[in-house]
Design an enzyme around this catalytic site. Structure first.
Site, mmCIF file in Angstrom:
data_model
loop_
_atom_site.group_PDB
_atom_site.id
_atom_site.type_symbol
_atom_site.label_atom_id
_atom_site.label_comp_id
_atom_site.label_asym_id
_atom_site.label_seq_id
_atom_site.Cartn_x
_atom_site.Cartn_y
_atom_site.Cartn_z
ATOM 1 C CG ASP A 91 55.916 29.429 59.073
ATOM 2 O OD1 ASP A 91 55.788 28.025 59.398
ATOM 3 O OD2 ASP A 91 56.580 29.774 57.923
ATOM 4 C CE1 TYR A 93 64.269 29.169 58.810
ATOM 5 C CE2 TYR A 93 65.884 29.873 60.784
ATOM 6 C CZ TYR A 93 65.627 29.470 59.399
ATOM 7 O OH TYR A 93 66.780 29.756 58.752
ATOM 8 C CG HIS A 98 64.478 24.949 56.762
ATOM 9 N ND1 HIS A 98 64.478 25.152 55.278
ATOM 10 C CD2 HIS A 98 64.092 26.292 57.330
ATOM 11 C CE1 HIS A 98 63.832 26.358 55.204
ATOM 12 N NE2 HIS A 98 63.762 27.238 56.330
ATOM 13 N NE ARG A 107 73.596 33.347 59.377
ATOM 14 C CZ ARG A 107 72.383 32.987 59.452
ATOM 15 N NH1 ARG A 107 71.555 33.879 58.906
ATOM 16 N NH2 ARG A 107 72.123 32.065 60.090
ATOM 17 C CD GLU A 164 59.529 28.411 53.528
ATOM 18 O OE1 GLU A 164 58.526 28.607 54.704
ATOM 19 O OE2 GLU A 164 60.393 29.036 53.600
ATOM 20 C CD GLU A 166 56.300 25.970 56.943
ATOM 21 O OE1 GLU A 166 55.788 26.350 58.110
ATOM 22 O OE2 GLU A 166 57.190 27.000 56.276
ATOM 23 C CG ASP A 198 55.441 29.805 54.559
ATOM 24 O OD1 ASP A 198 54.628 30.721 54.314
ATOM 25 O OD2 ASP A 198 56.376 30.033 55.269
ATOM 26 N NE ARG A 202 62.819 30.161 49.513
ATOM 27 C CZ ARG A 202 62.263 29.713 50.854
ATOM 28 N NH1 ARG A 202 62.071 30.684 51.638
ATOM 29 N NH2 ARG A 202 61.746 28.664 50.841
ATOM 30 C CD GLN A 205 61.974 34.621 52.816
ATOM 31 O OE1 GLN A 205 61.715 33.845 51.816
ATOM 32 N NE2 GLN A 205 62.350 34.014 53.908
ATOM 33 C CE1 TYR A 209 67.098 38.783 54.860
ATOM 34 C CE2 TYR A 209 66.685 37.964 57.079
ATOM 35 C CZ TYR A 209 67.715 38.225 56.152
ATOM 36 O OH TYR A 209 68.867 37.597 56.133
ATOM 37 C CE LYS A 218 58.844 32.794 54.213
ATOM 38 N NZ LYS A 218 59.094 31.501 54.239
ATOM 39 C CB THR A 222 49.856 30.274 53.993
ATOM 40 O OG1 THR A 222 50.764 31.388 53.901
ATOM 41 C CG2 THR A 222 50.304 29.180 54.549
ATOM 42 C CB THR A 309 60.915 24.444 55.615
ATOM 43 O OG1 THR A 309 60.529 26.011 55.039
ATOM 44 C CG2 THR A 309 61.646 23.688 54.191
ATOM 45 C CD GLU A 323 66.061 23.720 53.041
ATOM 46 O OE1 GLU A 323 66.557 23.027 53.811
ATOM 47 O OE2 GLU A 323 64.964 23.867 53.025
HETATM 48 MN MN MN Z 1 57.583 28.898 56.554
#
Ligand code: MN
Length: 395
Positions: A91, A93, A98, A107, A164, A166, A198, A202, A205, A209, A218, A222, A309, A323
């Site tokens: 997967d 990114y 995204h 952040r 997600e 994808e 996916d 959250r 995760q 992570y 995750k 899927t 995503t 999001e």
């Molecule tokens: Mn993903």
């Protein structure tokens, strides 16, 4: 081919699984088509391994059969199975929007993109064995989580379950260990594309992570569409991608137009909550393939490499709830008047894709309550209630 969807594996009522080609009006039974090849197989893998000349020949002959009005198995009489045995699952990114959105959410005081993002397609290896076909119920996963204000982690069902949106590509022709697959030979190895959900917990995760990346948040499931759309039917949908700055390193340069113009939508319990287009993805599929193999890692028939995503630049084009709701701060309203921050039990998520006359196979999944066994692990009442109130507060 008007109304074409793609290749998959299905059972006509009361019969064994075999390979079929889905069009708008039904499924062409390829095991009964006289096209040769091993279409009585219970997965696409052997067909995938044949390579580009065979793929293009079969696509052309399927087109002739469909145009000539061949008999189709009605959709309501076709049980759809996982279309191929998933070898490895990667997967990426690769959506700039995204990655930027998540950077801003997590952040807020720093540069949204990490320093490597514009230099390589960031990705991770996922769990191939839990890739399931569209329609498979998704049981809310259990796991360990710790909200920022919690004193200690607790155990329980995920409270921040997300989707997600994808687009994945499917490898047909394998490669040898130690031999990178350049971006320029993408068409010789890759058969087609498939929509991917996916599913992401959250809360699990966020706690697990660092420093090694996504794991149990995750890997519980899927979902992919039941039908893989061959690249041969999408050639006229390849368009120039977004400009890349800085220019990628030479091994990541892929001549030609490699963004895929596919309109996408996300439906949540009956309401379309997002619309976007896959053409906006920053890193292209040949770049992803080149990057995934540049260290000499080999490809296997049935490898699934997903985009990450897909989010667009505008409100309403985000490919995940985290999001769309900005981490739960702005709940999304759905048709029955209720709102969502994250997925609730009973919610159904449907992804659809359209590329001109070709429709991608949809990917559909309904959230089921967590399994009863998880209660036996429990956790201290104090931690449970504290975590519950923290979650509400952050919603
Ligand atoms: Mn993903």
């Amino acid at each position: 081919m008007t109304g074409a969807v793609g290749f998959g594996v299905f059972s006509p009522r009361g019969e064994s699984p075999r390979v079929g080609f889905r069009v708008a009006g039904g499924v062409l039974d390829l095991a009964a088509s006289g096209l040769g090849h091993d279409f009585a197989a219970q997965s696409l893998n052997r067909f995938l391994a044949l390579g580009r000349p065979a793929w293009e020949d079969v696509v052309a002959r399927v087109g002739e059969l469909v145009s000539a009005g061949a008999d189709l198995v009605p959709l309501e009489e076709a049980t759809v199975h996982l279309p191929f045995e998933v070898a490895d699952y990667v997967d990426f990114y690769s959506s700039l929007e995204h990655a930027t959105n998540l950077g801003r959410i997590f952040r807020p005081d720093a540069e949204p993109l990490l320093p490597n993002w514009r230099h390589l397609p960031v990705g991770y290896h996922g769990r191939a064995g839990t890739v399931v076909v569209s329609g498979t119920p998704i049981v809310r996963p259990y796991g360990q989580a710790k909200a920022p204000d919690d004193a200690a982690p607790g155990f329980g069902p995920s409270r921040r379950l997300d989707f997600e949106l994808e687009l994945g590509f499917v490898v047909g022709v394998p490669s040898a260990l130690g031999s990178p697959v350049p971006a320029t030979v993408f068409r010789d190895h890759v058969f087609g594309v498939v929509l991917v959900n996916d599913w992401s917990a959250r809360d699990l995760q966020a706690w697990e992570y660092q420093p090694l990346g996504p794991f149990l948040g995750k890997s519980f499931a899927t979902s992919i569409a039941g039908w893989v759309t061959p690249l041969a039917l999408l050639e006229d949908r390849l368009v120039p991608g977004p400009p890349q700055d800085p220019e990628p390193l030479p091994y990541l340069r892929a001549p030609g137009d490699w963004a895929l113009d596919v309109e996408l939508e996300v439906e949540l319990s009956g309401t379309v909550v997002s619309r976007t287009n896959a053409r906006g993805i920053y890193w292209t599929m040949p770049q992803q393939l080149a990057h995934a193999t540049v260290n000499g890692a080999s490809l296997r028939t049935g490898d699934l490499l997903a985009s990450g995503t897909i989010s667009g630049p505008d409100a309403g084009s985000e490919g995940s709830l985290i999001e769309l709701t900005w981490n739960g701060a702005h709940p999304t309203r759905i048709g029955d008047g209720s709102t969502r921050t994250f997925l609730e039990d009973g919610d159904e998520v449907v992804f659809r894709g359209r590329a001109g006359e070709v429709e991608l196979g949809e990917v559909r999944g309904t959230i089921c309550p967590p399994a009863a066994w998880g209660r036996t692990y429990g956790r201290s009442r104090e931690t449970t209630s504290k975590r519950a109130s923290t979650t509400r507060g952050s919603n």
